[in-house]
Design a protein around this motif. Structure first.
Motif, mmCIF file in Angstrom:
data_model
loop_
_atom_site.group_PDB
_atom_site.id
_atom_site.type_symbol
_atom_site.label_atom_id
_atom_site.label_comp_id
_atom_site.label_asym_id
_atom_site.label_seq_id
_atom_site.Cartn_x
_atom_site.Cartn_y
_atom_site.Cartn_z
ATOM 1 N N PHE A 11 0.851 -1.196 0.000
ATOM 2 C CA PHE A 11 0.000 0.000 0.000
ATOM 3 C C PHE A 11 0.889 1.248 0.000
ATOM 4 C CE2 PHE A 11 -3.201 -3.081 1.522
ATOM 5 C CZ PHE A 11 -4.224 -2.775 0.614
ATOM 6 N N ASP A 13 1.307 3.579 1.942
ATOM 7 C CA ASP A 13 2.005 3.904 3.198
ATOM 8 C C ASP A 13 3.147 2.931 3.495
ATOM 9 O OD1 ASP A 13 0.763 1.569 3.959
ATOM 10 O OD2 ASP A 13 -0.356 2.434 5.632
ATOM 11 N N THR A 15 2.897 -0.400 3.791
ATOM 12 C CA THR A 15 2.457 -1.694 4.340
ATOM 13 C C THR A 15 2.479 -2.767 3.255
ATOM 14 O OG1 THR A 15 0.924 -0.552 5.805
ATOM 15 C CG2 THR A 15 0.562 -2.912 5.496
ATOM 16 N N ALA A 17 0.911 -5.917 2.418
ATOM 17 C CA ALA A 17 -0.246 -6.718 2.851
ATOM 18 C C ALA A 17 -0.131 -8.149 2.350
ATOM 19 C CB ALA A 17 -1.539 -6.085 2.357
ATOM 20 N N PRO A 36 -4.338 -14.907 11.030
ATOM 21 C CA PRO A 36 -4.729 -13.880 11.994
ATOM 22 C C PRO A 36 -5.118 -12.577 11.311
ATOM 23 C CG PRO A 36 -2.362 -14.288 12.080
ATOM 24 C CD PRO A 36 -2.944 -15.307 11.160
ATOM 25 N N SER A 37 -5.801 -11.736 12.050
ATOM 26 C CA SER A 37 -6.229 -10.443 11.517
ATOM 27 C C SER A 37 -5.033 -9.678 10.953
ATOM 28 C CB SER A 37 -6.891 -9.666 12.657
ATOM 29 O OG SER A 37 -7.255 -8.404 12.194
ATOM 30 N N GLY A 38 -5.200 -9.101 9.787
ATOM 31 C CA GLY A 38 -4.147 -8.283 9.188
ATOM 32 C C GLY A 38 -3.125 -9.051 8.373
ATOM 33 N N CYS A 39 -3.389 -10.348 8.129
ATOM 34 C CA CYS A 39 -2.385 -11.143 7.409
ATOM 35 C C CYS A 39 -2.548 -11.054 5.893
ATOM 36 C CB CYS A 39 -2.415 -12.605 7.868
ATOM 37 S SG CYS A 39 -3.887 -13.480 7.331
ATOM 38 N N GLY A 40 -3.524 -10.293 5.444
ATOM 39 C CA GLY A 40 -3.642 -10.086 3.995
ATOM 40 C C GLY A 40 -4.707 -10.903 3.297
ATOM 41 N N LYS A 41 -5.633 -11.462 4.065
ATOM 42 C CA LYS A 41 -6.671 -12.310 3.463
ATOM 43 C C LYS A 41 -7.583 -11.502 2.544
ATOM 44 C CE LYS A 41 -8.323 -13.467 7.570
ATOM 45 N NZ LYS A 41 -7.421 -12.699 8.452
ATOM 46 N N THR A 42 -8.109 -10.405 3.105
ATOM 47 C CA THR A 42 -9.034 -9.586 2.321
ATOM 48 C C THR A 42 -8.340 -9.010 1.094
ATOM 49 O OG1 THR A 42 -10.410 -9.051 4.219
ATOM 50 C CG2 THR A 42 -10.451 -7.478 2.401
ATOM 51 N N THR A 43 -7.117 -8.551 1.277
ATOM 52 C CA THR A 43 -6.366 -7.982 0.154
ATOM 53 C C THR A 43 -6.176 -9.036 -0.938
ATOM 54 O OG1 THR A 43 -5.230 -6.518 1.702
ATOM 55 C CG2 THR A 43 -4.237 -6.769 -0.483
HETATM 56 P P1 ADP Z 1 -6.991 -9.407 6.797
HETATM 57 O O1 ADP Z 1 -8.163 -9.429 5.868
HETATM 58 O O2 ADP Z 1 -6.212 -10.670 6.800
HETATM 59 O O3 ADP Z 1 -7.359 -9.013 8.185
HETATM 60 P P2 ADP Z 1 -6.112 -7.183 5.156
HETATM 61 O O4 ADP Z 1 -5.893 -7.775 3.824
HETATM 62 O O5 ADP Z 1 -7.350 -6.402 5.365
HETATM 63 O O6 ADP Z 1 -5.959 -8.305 6.263
HETATM 64 O O7 ADP Z 1 -4.888 -6.225 5.507
HETATM 65 C C1 ADP Z 1 -3.549 -6.665 5.438
HETATM 66 C C2 ADP Z 1 -2.635 -5.551 5.906
HETATM 67 O O8 ADP Z 1 -2.725 -4.466 5.000
HETATM 68 C C3 ADP Z 1 -2.982 -4.993 7.263
HETATM 69 O O9 ADP Z 1 -1.790 -4.623 7.901
HETATM 70 C C4 ADP Z 1 -3.813 -3.780 6.929
HETATM 71 O O10 ADP Z 1 -3.727 -2.823 7.956
HETATM 72 C C5 ADP Z 1 -3.136 -3.294 5.676
HETATM 73 N N1 ADP Z 1 -4.044 -2.558 4.788
HETATM 74 C C6 ADP Z 1 -5.227 -2.993 4.270
HETATM 75 N N2 ADP Z 1 -5.765 -2.062 3.467
HETATM 76 C C7 ADP Z 1 -4.903 -1.006 3.485
HETATM 77 C C8 ADP Z 1 -4.886 0.273 2.859
HETATM 78 N N3 ADP Z 1 -5.870 0.649 2.024
HETATM 79 N N4 ADP Z 1 -3.839 1.087 3.115
HETATM 80 C C9 ADP Z 1 -2.834 0.700 3.931
HETATM 81 N N5 ADP Z 1 -2.784 -0.495 4.551
HETATM 82 C C10 ADP Z 1 -3.810 -1.343 4.337
#
Ligand code: ADP
Ligand code: MG
Length: 334
Positions: A11, A13, A15, A17, A36-43
């Protein structure tokens, strides 16, 4: 078939993901992304339908590079379900489900009959058709969300924690319905969850991700349980697992059948040794490993002699105690 080849998402910033993901989602089954939360699943999920574009690497769907495919066209073939069903509050259930067919230019009558058919497929009673989303329970709303995602009959369904907000009993029935749905409709489903039990239950294959977006292991559930590749996977998969619904005993011999049952996740004291009685059919090897790691010997139910007894095994090697238990004439006494 969906392929990730060297896919990284960084991203703005900084990060990371998702980090250099290589993975093939086979057609026609349920592939689960868990971690775990934040591991990049949604991304990861959102890169499949181009809601997020990768920084590096390539994703293909049936051999087509998604980056070179028109997003609207791509999404017609990919249903998407999220945690909050996101229904239109002022439209009836039937109209919510009919929305996509109508957008695709179907006649009103055809769209509505398709919607009614979908209600049946996802297990929604007919009388729900005229209700509004606020009049439905969370579980029913999720069913509507699934029906809506299936409306255009896409071969692929992406599901992002679709059942995480509903209570556990309803969640179980939604999971069962999804398994039935998948086997009936043969969709390719990519399912995201942070819940390892859900992953093990639903997944034909499960991708375990760690924070930082690194794929730790991609395997069939049984393999994850039996052969975790490292401590991270072992802990993630095995955590709390050995005690679920299992009998145990401590210092005194207790006849089998009178064993108390440990509640889900209830801790076992460190300074004691335990024997767990498990049904080997229901508790794959990895669960047993988890139990042993926490100081328990495990006896598979197959080996138990009806009416026999189990004893505190005291200190010493759990494995040798277990071996002794299994070879003793009474069956399981140590
Ligand atoms: P999960 O679904 O596994 O909880 P995400 O895919 O939502 O994880 O996010 C993975 C990482 O990317 C996290 O650290 C999250 O904070 C970061 N992240 C997600 N979207 C953004 C964004 N738009 N900008 C910056 N960081 C992001
Ligand atoms: Mg997420």
């Amino acid at each position: 078939m969906i392929e990730f080849r060297g896919v990284t998402k960084r991203f703005p910033d900084g990060t990371v993901a998702v980090d250099n993901l290589d993975l093939v989602v086979e057609a026609g089954g349920i592939t689960v992304f868990v971690g775990p939360s934040g591991c990049g699943k949604t991304t990861s999920l959102r890169m499949i339908n181009r809601m997020i574009e990768p920084t590096e690497g390539k994703i293909t769907v049936d051999g087509r590079d998604v980056a070179a495919t028109d997003a609207a066209e791509l999404r017609r073939g990919i249903g998407y379900v999220i945690q909050q069903a996101g229904l239109f509050p002022h439209r009836t259930i039937l109209d919510n489900i009919a929305t996509v067919p109508l957008l695709l230019g179907w006649s009103k009558a055809k769209a509505r009959s398709r919607a009614a058919e979908l209600m049946e497929i996802v297990g929604l009673a007919r009388e729900m058709a005229g209700r509004y989303p606020a009049q439905l329970s969370g579980g029913q709303q999720q069913r509507v969300g699934v029906a809506r995602a299936l409306a255009a009959d896409p071969p692929i369904l992406l599901m992002d924690e679709p059942f995480s907000a509903v209570d556990p009993i309803v969640r179980e029935s939604l999971q069962d319905e999804l398994l039935r749905l998948q086997s009936e409709l043969g969709k390719t489903i990519v399912f995201v969850t942070h819940d390892i039990d859900e992953a093990i239950k639903l997944g034909d294959k499960v991708a375990v991700l760690r924070v930082g977006g690194v794929l730790a292991q991609y395997d069939q559930p049984g393999q994850l349980l039996a052969r975790p590749v490292d401590d991270f996977v072992d802990n993630f998969v095995g955590r709390d697992r050995g005690y679920r619904g299992l009998g145990f005993l401590s210092s005194d011999a207790v006849p089998i059948g009178e064993l108390p049952t440990v509640a889900l996740g209830e801790p076992v004291p460190d300074d004691d040794a335990w024997v767990l009685v498990v049904d080997s059919e229901q508790h794959p090897q990895g669960w047993l490993n988890g139990a042993e790691r926490n100081g328990a010997a495990v006896v598979e139910a197959d080996h138990l002699v009806p009416g026999g007894s189990l004893y505190d095994i005291g200190s010493g090697s759990l494995r040798s105690a277990l071996d002794a238990a299994l070879s003793s004439p009474s069956g399981v006494g140590v």
